[in-house]
Design a protein around this motif. Structure first.
Motif, PDB file in Angstrom:
ATOM      1  N   ALA A  19       0.835  -1.203   0.000  1.00  0.00           N
ATOM      2  CA  ALA A  19       0.000   0.000   0.000  1.00  0.00           C
ATOM      3  C   ALA A  19       0.868   1.250   0.000  1.00  0.00           C
ATOM      4  N   LEU A  20       1.954   1.229   0.741  1.00  0.00           N
ATOM      5  CA  LEU A  20       2.834   2.402   0.799  1.00  0.00           C
ATOM      6  C   LEU A  20       3.404   2.733  -0.574  1.00  0.00           C
ATOM      7  N   ARG A  21       3.792   1.707  -1.338  1.00  0.00           N
ATOM      8  CA  ARG A  21       4.309   1.957  -2.687  1.00  0.00           C
ATOM      9  C   ARG A  21       3.210   2.477  -3.614  1.00  0.00           C
ATOM     10  N   ASP A  22       2.021   1.882  -3.527  1.00  0.00           N
ATOM     11  CA  ASP A  22       0.913   2.332  -4.376  1.00  0.00           C
ATOM     12  C   ASP A  22       0.538   3.775  -4.055  1.00  0.00           C
ATOM     13  N   LEU A  23       0.502   4.106  -2.782  1.00  0.00           N
ATOM     14  CA  LEU A  23       0.112   5.458  -2.378  1.00  0.00           C
ATOM     15  C   LEU A  23       1.181   6.478  -2.743  1.00  0.00           C
ATOM     16  N   ALA A  24       2.461   6.079  -2.686  1.00  0.00           N
ATOM     17  CA  ALA A  24       3.528   6.985  -3.121  1.00  0.00           C
ATOM     18  C   ALA A  24       3.378   7.295  -4.611  1.00  0.00           C
ATOM     19  N   GLU A  25       3.065   6.282  -5.381  1.00  0.00           N
ATOM     20  CA  GLU A  25       2.873   6.494  -6.821  1.00  0.00           C
ATOM     21  C   GLU A  25       1.690   7.418  -7.081  1.00  0.00           C
ATOM     22  N   ARG A  26       0.658   7.280  -6.271  1.00  0.00           N
ATOM     23  CA  ARG A  26      -0.563   8.087  -6.441  1.00  0.00           C
ATOM     24  C   ARG A  26      -0.367   9.526  -5.990  1.00  0.00           C
ATOM     25  N   PHE A  27       0.244   9.722  -4.840  1.00  0.00           N
ATOM     26  CA  PHE A  27       0.321  11.069  -4.261  1.00  0.00           C
ATOM     27  C   PHE A  27       1.639  11.790  -4.555  1.00  0.00           C
ATOM     28  N   ASP A  28       2.724  11.027  -4.685  1.00  0.00           N
ATOM     29  CA  ASP A  28       4.039  11.654  -4.860  1.00  0.00           C
ATOM     30  C   ASP A  28       4.572  11.525  -6.278  1.00  0.00           C
ATOM     31  N   GLY A  29       3.888  10.734  -7.111  1.00  0.00           N
ATOM     32  CA  GLY A  29       4.293  10.600  -8.502  1.00  0.00           C
ATOM     33  C   GLY A  29       5.535   9.776  -8.715  1.00  0.00           C
ATOM     34  N   VAL A  30       5.889   8.946  -7.733  1.00  0.00           N
ATOM     35  CA  VAL A  30       7.068   8.093  -7.868  1.00  0.00           C
ATOM     36  C   VAL A  30       6.837   6.820  -7.047  1.00  0.00           C
ATOM     37  N   ARG A  31       7.314   5.691  -7.581  1.00  0.00           N
ATOM     38  CA  ARG A  31       7.183   4.417  -6.868  1.00  0.00           C
ATOM     39  C   ARG A  31       8.557   4.065  -6.286  1.00  0.00           C
ATOM     40  N   PRO A  32       8.727   4.186  -4.981  1.00  0.00           N
ATOM     41  CA  PRO A  32      10.057   3.991  -4.400  1.00  0.00           C
ATOM     42  C   PRO A  32      10.541   2.553  -4.533  1.00  0.00           C
ATOM     43  N   GLN A  33      11.788   2.406  -4.907  1.00  0.00           N
ATOM     44  CA  GLN A  33      12.398   1.080  -4.896  1.00  0.00           C
ATOM     45  C   GLN A  33      12.684   0.660  -3.461  1.00  0.00           C
ATOM     46  N   HIS A  34      13.143   1.624  -2.664  1.00  0.00           N
ATOM     47  CA  HIS A  34      13.462   1.360  -1.261  1.00  0.00           C
ATOM     48  C   HIS A  34      12.521   2.174  -0.379  1.00  0.00           C
ATOM     49  N   LEU A  35      11.664   1.508   0.376  1.00  0.00           N
ATOM     50  CA  LEU A  35      10.846   2.228   1.348  1.00  0.00           C
ATOM     51  C   LEU A  35      11.693   2.629   2.556  1.00  0.00           C
ATOM     52  N   ARG A  36      12.583   1.743   2.976  1.00  0.00           N
ATOM     53  CA  ARG A  36      13.551   2.132   3.996  1.00  0.00           C
ATOM     54  C   ARG A  36      14.823   2.581   3.289  1.00  0.00           C
ATOM     55  N   VAL A  37      15.280   3.757   3.648  1.00  0.00           N
ATOM     56  CA  VAL A  37      16.419   4.356   2.969  1.00  0.00           C
ATOM     57  C   VAL A  37      17.691   3.579   3.306  1.00  0.00           C
ATOM     58  N   PRO A  38      18.456   3.148   2.306  1.00  0.00           N
ATOM     59  CA  PRO A  38      19.711   2.437   2.580  1.00  0.00           C
ATOM     60  C   PRO A  38      20.708   3.316   3.324  1.00  0.00           C
ATOM     61  N   ALA A  39      21.522   2.678   4.164  1.00  0.00           N
ATOM     62  CA  ALA A  39      22.515   3.413   4.949  1.00  0.00           C
ATOM     63  C   ALA A  39      23.480   4.180   4.050  1.00  0.00           C
ATOM     64  N   ALA A  40      23.799   3.590   2.897  1.00  0.00           N
ATOM     65  CA  ALA A  40      24.742   4.247   1.986  1.00  0.00           C
ATOM     66  C   ALA A  40      24.191   5.567   1.473  1.00  0.00           C
TER      67      ALA A  40
END
Length: 440
Positions: free
Chosen positions: A49-70
């Motif tokens: 749901a978080l990925r679908d909602l990001a695509e809907r509201f933010d216009g991007v589908r994140p590959q990483h929901l948790r940001v990598p340390a790097a």
């Protein structure tokens, strides 16, 4: 551009003032219906749901929901040194103020062997939200994180919206601020869905994937738009919240000693946040009102975010309110309960002491809201929408619980035993009394 409300010659009750003062057309109440399905979706489907909602509201589908340390390390390494120095100074000042907010523990001795101790215990885990829609707010990262750290919270998680230009990660400056403060649990999740993730927790990106993405938290804090504020209202009770910190507000109480240019600049500084931002001037000076209105036209045309500023100033949430005198002005700002209240009057410090409803008060011509946003040391996460009448700005207290520890000896209990029995019997709860008598 900005409308005028003339309250001169009127004696209005508090309820009447609330009816005539400016407010946005879409408030938290109206946003609740739109937000409820979002919360339910995240609770049910987690990461998917978080990925679908990001695509809907933010216009991007994140590959990483948790940001990598790097990505956090890279953002900090690439941070402009001038900006880094400014953020580090802000951290020092905010940390100093919040360290002084910590309450002390104390013990009350009522008799020999009869003690009640007051303890303050930080919550275990918090979810901190940093907006990232129309603007980027590393300053909000600082305000949230430093307050939680000074309270002694062991686990901190930050969420900020994914950005198209950042490859689906939050803005690099947001990530750099997190890294600067030692926060390594950061999520590319924005809006109401971030609040839902924190409140309910979330598993991986697919319904069948049982891997935990984000554990639920105890408290959610941070500013956002009206939908973030509505989401916080809906999850309150599942988790604690700081306050409903929605679209920003400024009220300026000013008399004819104020510089109309300063007042106009301050009103515009808040209007540039959001088309729904509220800018309100309250003054007994018709001359100042006219001068500020004129300045607003010129300054709005010259500022970078002209369209956003003009929309906010012309909206129903903004106005110039003319009153008979400063006493009536004080009644108006108390009824309004602004997130930010500036007082630019003769005797501003004394008048500030009389204010009862404001998220933060800025005294005199050299304490603008912009100072509080970044470098004053105070916290800029503040209650909006009139909730400053009963809610506080973010501080260490948002992350602490008050716990009373009762420690009585046998002799101390015996001294009050019959009185406990008397009250228990009067309340028709005799077992309460027997629980005491049975010890003797």
């Amino acid at each position: 551009m900005i409308r005028r409300i003339d309250l001169r010659g009127q004696v209005l009750s508090r309820s009447e003032l609330l009816q005539v003062l400016p407010r946005p057309e879409v408030g938290v109440e109206q946003a609740v219906d739109a937000v409820a399905p979002v919360l339910a979706d995240v609770r049910s489907r987690g990461g998917a749901a978080l990925r679908d909602l990001a695509e809907r509201f933010d216009g991007v589908r994140p590959q990483h929901l948790r940001v990598p340390a790097a990505a956090l390390d890279e953002a900090l390494a690439g941070l402009d040194p001038v900006v880094r120095a400014a953020l580090e100074e802000a951290v020092v000042r905010v940390r100093a103020v919040h360290a002084d907010q910590l309450p002390g523990e104390h013990t009350t001795v009522l008799a020999d062997g009869a003690e009640v101790r007051q303890r303050w215990i930080p919550v275990q885990r918090v979810g901190l939200y940093a907006p990232g829609g129309l603007a980027v707010y590393p300053s909000s990262v600082i305000m949230n994180v430093v307050a939680a750290q000074e309270a002694g919270v062991p686990e901190l998680a930050v969420a900020s919206p994914p950005q198209k230009d950042s490859g689906g990660l939050p803005h690099a400056t947001i990530l750099a601020a997190c890294a600067l403060l030692g926060v390594d649990e950061v999520y590319a999740v924005g809006g109401a869905q971030a609040v839902a993730m924190f409140a309910y927790g979330a598993t991986g990106s697919e319904p069948a994937d049982g891997e935990v993405l984000c554990e639920p938290v105890d408290v959610v804090t941070g500013p956002g738009n009206v939908y973030v504020a509505a989401a916080k209202r809906l999850v309150r009770g599942v988790v604690g919240i700081d306050a409903e910190a929605g679209p920003t507000e400024i009220a300026v109480l000013a008399d004819d000693s104020a510089d109309p240019g300063h007042v106009a600049l301050d009103l515009i500084s808040q209007a540039e946040h959001d088309p729904m931002a509220a800018s309100v001037l309250v003054t007994p000076s018709v001359e100042l009102a006219g001068a500020v209105e004129s300045k607003l036209v010129d300054l709005a045309e010259a500022t970078k975010h002209t369209a956003r500023v003009t929309t906010a100033l012309a909206g129903p949430q903004s106005a110039v309110v003319v009153v008979d005198d400063l006493d009536q002005g004080l009644a108006v700002v108390d009824a309004y309960g602004a997130e930010h209240l500036e007082i630019q009057t003769v005797g501003a410090a004394e008048l500030a002491q009389r204010v009862r409803s404001a998220g933060a008060i800025f005294v005199g011509p050299y304490s603008p809201v912009s100072l509080g946003d970044y470098m004053a040391g105070s916290n800029h996460v503040l209650p909006t929408g009139g909730t400053a009448r009963f809610a506080s700005g973010l501080g260490v207290h948002a992350f602490l619980r008050s716990v009373q520890v009762v420690d009585y000896s046998r002799e101390a209990l015996a001294e009050v035993a019959e009185r406990i029995v008397a009250v228990a019997n009067d309340e028709d709860l005799p077992a309460h009394g027997e629980a005491v008598r049975g010890r003797f």
